[in-house]
Design a protein around this motif. Structure first.
Motif, short mmCIF file in Angstrom:
data_model
loop_
_atom_site.label_atom_id
_atom_site.label_comp_id
_atom_site.label_asym_id
_atom_site.label_seq_id
_atom_site.Cartn_x
_atom_site.Cartn_y
_atom_site.Cartn_z
N PRO A 184 -7.94 -0.18 -16.02
CA PRO A 184 -7.85 -0.12 -17.49
C PRO A 184 -6.47 0.34 -17.98
CG PRO A 184 -9.90 0.88 -16.76
CD PRO A 184 -9.12 0.57 -15.52
N TRP A 185 -5.88 1.36 -17.31
CA TRP A 185 -4.60 1.87 -17.77
C TRP A 185 -3.48 0.85 -17.54
CZ3 TRP A 185 -7.84 4.37 -14.32
CH2 TRP A 185 -7.52 4.19 -12.95
N GLU A 186 -3.66 0.03 -16.48
CA GLU A 186 -2.65 -1.00 -16.25
C GLU A 186 -2.65 -2.02 -17.37
OE1 GLU A 186 -4.02 -2.25 -12.32
OE2 GLU A 186 -2.09 -1.58 -11.51
N ALA A 187 -3.87 -2.39 -17.82
CA ALA A 187 -3.97 -3.38 -18.89
C ALA A 187 -3.46 -2.81 -20.21
CB ALA A 187 -5.43 -3.82 -19.04
N VAL A 188 -3.72 -1.55 -20.46
CA VAL A 188 -3.31 -0.93 -21.73
C VAL A 188 -1.80 -0.69 -21.75
CG1 VAL A 188 -3.49 1.14 -23.15
CG2 VAL A 188 -5.55 0.14 -22.14
N LEU A 189 -1.29 -0.15 -20.65
CA LEU A 189 0.12 0.26 -20.62
C LEU A 189 1.04 -0.85 -20.14
CD1 LEU A 189 -0.45 3.80 -19.06
CD2 LEU A 189 -0.03 3.27 -21.47
N GLY A 190 0.48 -1.86 -19.54
CA GLY A 190 1.32 -2.89 -18.92
C GLY A 190 1.75 -2.42 -17.55
N THR A 191 2.12 -3.35 -16.69
CA THR A 191 2.54 -3.00 -15.33
C THR A 191 3.22 -4.20 -14.68
OG1 THR A 191 1.79 -2.14 -13.20
CG2 THR A 191 0.35 -3.71 -14.29
N SER A 192 3.65 -3.97 -13.45
CA SER A 192 4.22 -5.05 -12.65
C SER A 192 3.38 -5.14 -11.38
CB SER A 192 5.66 -4.67 -12.30
OG SER A 192 6.49 -5.77 -12.41
N VAL A 193 2.88 -6.32 -11.06
CA VAL A 193 2.04 -6.45 -9.86
C VAL A 193 2.62 -7.49 -8.91
CG1 VAL A 193 -0.10 -5.79 -11.04
CG2 VAL A 193 0.52 -8.19 -10.86
N GLU A 194 2.34 -7.28 -7.64
CA GLU A 194 2.74 -8.26 -6.65
C GLU A 194 1.60 -9.26 -6.53
OE1 GLU A 194 5.02 -7.44 -2.60
OE2 GLU A 194 2.83 -7.49 -2.32
N LEU A 195 1.90 -10.53 -6.78
CA LEU A 195 0.85 -11.54 -6.79
C LEU A 195 1.11 -12.56 -5.68
CD1 LEU A 195 -1.54 -12.24 -8.82
CD2 LEU A 195 -0.02 -14.04 -9.63
N PRO A 196 0.10 -12.88 -4.89
CA PRO A 196 0.31 -13.93 -3.88
C PRO A 196 0.33 -15.31 -4.56
CG PRO A 196 -1.94 -13.10 -3.74
CD PRO A 196 -1.26 -12.32 -4.83
N THR A 197 1.18 -16.18 -4.09
CA THR A 197 1.14 -17.59 -4.49
C THR A 197 1.17 -18.39 -3.19
OG1 THR A 197 3.49 -18.23 -4.53
CG2 THR A 197 2.64 -16.98 -6.42
N PRO A 198 0.80 -19.66 -3.21
CA PRO A 198 0.81 -20.43 -1.96
C PRO A 198 2.19 -20.47 -1.31
CG PRO A 198 -0.36 -21.64 -3.66
CD PRO A 198 0.27 -20.46 -4.33
N ALA A 199 3.23 -20.29 -2.12
CA ALA A 199 4.59 -20.36 -1.56
C ALA A 199 5.17 -18.97 -1.30
CB ALA A 199 5.49 -21.14 -2.51
N GLY A 200 4.38 -17.93 -1.38
CA GLY A 200 4.87 -16.58 -1.12
C GLY A 200 4.57 -15.65 -2.28
N LYS A 201 4.86 -14.34 -2.08
CA LYS A 201 4.53 -13.36 -3.12
C LYS A 201 5.56 -13.36 -4.24
CE LYS A 201 2.50 -10.12 0.18
NZ LYS A 201 1.10 -10.56 0.30
N VAL A 202 5.10 -13.09 -5.44
CA VAL A 202 6.00 -12.93 -6.59
C VAL A 202 5.61 -11.68 -7.36
CG1 VAL A 202 6.45 -15.40 -6.87
CG2 VAL A 202 4.57 -14.34 -8.12
N MET A 203 6.55 -11.15 -8.12
CA MET A 203 6.25 -10.00 -8.99
C MET A 203 5.89 -10.55 -10.36
SD MET A 203 6.40 -7.38 -7.18
CE MET A 203 6.24 -6.06 -8.37
N LEU A 204 4.76 -10.13 -10.87
CA LEU A 204 4.32 -10.59 -12.17
C LEU A 204 4.31 -9.42 -13.14
CD1 LEU A 204 2.92 -12.67 -14.07
CD2 LEU A 204 0.75 -11.95 -13.08
N LYS A 205 4.93 -9.62 -14.30
CA LYS A 205 4.96 -8.58 -15.32
C LYS A 205 3.72 -8.76 -16.18
CE LYS A 205 8.31 -6.46 -18.44
NZ LYS A 205 7.85 -6.91 -19.76
N VAL A 206 2.89 -7.71 -16.23
CA VAL A 206 1.70 -7.73 -17.07
C VAL A 206 2.03 -7.01 -18.37
CG1 VAL A 206 -0.71 -7.02 -17.24
CG2 VAL A 206 0.24 -7.70 -15.02
#
Lengths: 318, 105
Positions: A228-250
């Motif tokens: 919940p705090w990540e959604a409220v405050l925003g965050t950066s997560v490491e997301l897998p993609t078929p071509a490798g991991k990327v950082m996603l800004k939430v």
């Protein structure tokens, strides 16, 4: 080869008229065709019924089949000595029958292909098309793959003699294929006759599901659980993609059910723009909270004016 | 000895075929294909053109038509109707797949 009683399979007498044979087939086709049947062994039953029909519906094939005589279902038989020559199913050398099915015998009939040397004969004939179902992994579909396929096929020589032969094919599957797609492999079907061109091979592709990515055409979906705090405050997560991991800004204030779009990170193919990857947001809460955490949550609850059910209202007009 | 590797080609999207090519690839006679176009079950790229051309997706439909025709032993009109229903089923299945993809696990 094993004898199959085609009349019994269709549920008709050996003296049945052509119309009766046709009516019997249509009824059973409706009952067992995999596309419309609810019976549990539909596909196998339909194959049996279709085989019986394809032999009995043609007067010549039916006559040839009757000449094999009456036998018990599953009995090992060999066509009588003169059978092959009379019905033009090729040289009929005894050795050729062992690895054939009953249906293979009759497949050679018709179209002027059989009848031995009497076949009208010098025009080249294009080979038959083959169709095969192929299952590949998500990764193979995404990146493309080289597959080695090998299936047994029936081949006919100049005299119409049938043999079961292996048919190895190495195919390059292009990247970006999706479940249910059909691919065509030119020239890898059956051999042509009398220098005719070979037929084509059609591949019906099935792509196995990936544990994390779900495909919709060229777009991909992946679940993104957030605290919940990540959604409220925003965050950066490491997301897998078929071509490798990327950082996603939430972004701050991200809601459950929102889809965060990563453009161009879906499925790519040579002749079309790549699809997108969507991170499908879920807000998840811990099932167990320590006393300290519960204290913090109570404080937050007390200090927040947020009403999640504002839209539900109290009923009646305001 | 395995022959050299060959490329498998897309069928559903690119590529254009003549009536004769479509007949060869589907196993349906040209007359029957013309009838199916008349019934609206198959659509050439430009129906007013003197020589029809067909998109590769028509190959899928034509091959399916041949299979249905043989499997169910039906006439052309019934076949055209059947193809319409199969098209609806395909569209529904595609929509289902799309919706399922968006549902969380």
């Amino acid at each position: 080869m094993k004898y199959k009683d085609y009349y019994a399979i269709l549920g008709i007498a050996r003296s049945a008229s052509a119309d009766e044979v046709k009516a019997a087939y249509r009824k059973l086709a409706r009952k067992y065709h995999p596309d419309v049947s609810k019976e549990k062994d539909a596909e196998a039953r339909f194959k049996e019924v279709a085989e019986a029909w394809s032999t009995l519906k043609d007067a010549d094939k039916r006559a040839a089949y009757d000449q094999l005589g009456r036998h018990a279902e599953g009995e090992d038989i060999r066509p009588p000595p003169d059978w092959s020559r009379h019905f033009g199913a090729g040289d009929g050398a005894a050795a050729g029958f062992d690895d054939l099915d009953l249906s293979d015998l009759f497949a050679a009939f018709g179209g002027g292909a059989a009848r031995g040397g009497r076949a009208a004969g010098h025009t080249p004939r294009k080979g038959s098309d083959y169709e095969a179902a192929v299952e590949i992994s998500f990764d193979q579909a995404f990146h493309g793959a080289e597959l080695e396929l090998d299936f047994g096929v029936l081949e006919y020589d100049e005299e119409g003699t049938a043999r079961r032969v292996p048919h190895p094919v190495r195919v390059r599957i292009p990247r970006g294929v999706t479940d249910g797609q059909t691919l065509r492999v030119p020239g890898r079907g059956g051999k042509g006759l009398r220098s005719g061109a070979p037929g084509d091979l059609y591949l019906d592709l099935r792509v196995r599901a990936h544990p994390r990515f779900r495909a919709d055409g060229q777009d991909l979906y992946i679940d993104l659980p957030l605290a919940p705090w990540e959604a409220v405050l925003g965050t950066s997560v490491e997301l897998p993609t078929p071509a490798g991991k990327v950082m996603l800004k939430v972004p701050a204030g991200t809601r459950a059910g929102q889809r965060l779009r990563l453009a161009g990170r879906g499925i790519a193919r040579a002749d079309a723009a790549a699809g997108d990857l969507y991170a499908s947001v879920q807000i998840v809460v811990p099932t167990h909270a320590s006393e300290r955490e519960r204290e913090l949550w109570r404080e937050l609850a007390g200090g927040s004016g947020f009403d999640p059910r504002a839209d539900l209202g109290q009923g009646g007009n305001s | 000895m395995t022959p050299e590797t060959v490329d498998a080609l897309w069928l559903d999207q690119s590529g254009v075929y003549s009536l004769a090519e479509l007949a060869a690839m589907s196993g349906l006679a040209e007359d029957l294909l013309r009838e199916l176009v008349g019934y609206g079950a198959l659509a050439p790229v430009e129906s007013a053109a003197p020589a029809w051309t067909f998109g590769a997706s028509c190959v899928v439909v034509a091959r399916r038509a041949q299979r249905l025709r043989v499997d169910f032993d039906i006439d052309t009109h019934a076949l055209a109707v059947l193809l319409g229903f199969v098209e609806r089923i395909d569209a529904l299945e595609a929509e289902l797949r799309a919706l399922r993809a968006r549902l969380p696990r």
